[in-house]
Design a protein around this motif. Structure first.
Motif: not given
Length: 371
Positions: A66-75
């Motif tokens: 779930f640490g990848q939620i913000l990077p995914m949002r930016r992507l």
């Protein structure tokens, strides 16, 4: 369209190969193709075919993902895809949570594919939160409808397509055969009975050994090959298989080949291909590939693999778990020999692509009407 596919990684397996082939077909049709995953050997193939691969560790079934939620949002804000196609549960969760923090007009359409009959729980239910769902076979469709409150109109069956020409328009090269018999001299002059699939108890390798023990009593000129890698944690099962091979006195009749990267050639080499999964498989890709090569297939009459045989090669259907009947079917197929096998259009890669693109277009049209 600008399309982003999301899956855990790009190592080997039907989902991964299907994703790469579909991405290649999208590029050929003029769409922009992106794939987000942890990466793997097939990422290079993906890039070579004109798609963009984006590395992101979205593979772990763990809260750390779930640490990848913000990077995914930016992507997603940067990429602005028209459609996101999620092919696995953890990537689907990460994308779902990333989209929740975006304004409604910024959110792309989401399509999910049920590639399997996932365990029924809240974790798996994320796959039903997409704008539209795809099932890879009728048995998967029935499973989803039986276990989740999904409206029937929201779920479409699209069979996994195979690039038929990649298997059909080929011949065994003399150089390959020379190398093959140097490596496996025990196969010279033998009828080759192939069992493809990773080493896993439910894939049916134990049944294959039992069947081979019965087959070689009638046809001592047969040799079985088990083709597939051993996943971490499955080494003990491979040892069990080797002990069972010895117990059945098949040491000189069955060979373990491990993971291979020349499957298209092995399909041509084999005289019969076997599919013996001990539980319903969502979709038997190896069945379609072997049949496209003109090689007869014997398979248990269960799951998605049976749907392919029912449509393409009914002579290969066997009563589930009956290894005696399986051996009899293999004998009959050996006597019949190879011949051209007609593969219905819905099992072709282009049919899968066309049907999936139609789903994308319908979902985007509905969203425009709602906005």
């Amino acid at each position: 369209m600008r399309i982003l596919q999301a899956l855990p990684a790009l190592y080997s397996g039907g989902v991964e190969r299907g994703t790469v082939e579909f991405a290649s077909d999208l590029v050929k049709r003029g769409h922009e193709s992106f794939v987000v995953s942890k990466g793997g050997p097939m990422a290079e193939q993906l890039r070579g075919q004109g798609s963009t691969h984006i590395f992101m560790p979205i593979h772990r079934k763990s809260p750390t993902s779930f640490g990848q939620i913000l990077p995914m949002r930016r992507l997603l804000l940067e990429l602005k895809p028209d459609v996101i196609h999620v092919r696995s549960r953890m990537p689907a969760w990460i994308i779902h949570l990333a989209l929740r923090s975006m304004a409604p007009h910024q959110r792309p359409a989401v399509v999910s594919t049920f590639h399997g009959m996932y365990s029924v729980n809240p974790y798996s239910a994320i796959m039903t939160r997409a704008d539209h769902l795809i099932a890879v076979s009728r048995c998967v469709r029935e499973y989803v409808l039986d276990n989740y409150p999904v409206p029937e109109h929201k779920l479409t069956v699209i069979q996994r397509g195979v690039d038929i020409n990649a298997f059909r328009q080929r011949e065994l090269s003399p150089q390959w055969l020379q190398r093959w018999f140097r490596q496996y001299p025990q196969l010279a002059g033998k009828k080759v009975i192939m069992m493809p699939g990773r080493i896993s108890r439910w894939k049916g390798q134990m049944d294959f050994l039992a069947m081979m023990a019965k087959l070689v009593r009638h046809r001592p000129d047969c040799h079985g090959i088990i083709v597939g890698g051993t996943e971490p944690g499955k080494e003990r099962f491979l040892e069990q298989l080797e002990r069972e091979r010895s117990r059945l006195e098949l040491t000189d009749k069955v060979s373990f080949l491990g993971q291979r990267n020349d499957m298209t050639t092995l399909y041509l080499l084999a005289d019969v291909v076997c599919h013996m999964s001990t539980k319903p498989e969502p979709f038997g890709r190896t069945v379609t590939e072997a049949l496209a090569s003109g090689t007869p297939v014997a398979g248990y009459n269960r799951g998605g693999a049976a749907e392919t045989l029912q449509a393409c090669f009914q002579a290969g259907l066997v009563t589930p778990d009956d290894t005696t009947a399986f051996a009899e079917t293999v004998l009959r197929l050996l006597d019949s020999g190879k011949s051209a096998i007609e593969i219905p259009h819905r099992f072709h890669l282009e049919a899968q692509t066309e049907s999936t693109l139609k789903i994308y277009e319908q979902v985007l049209e509905r969203r425009q009407l709602q906005q």
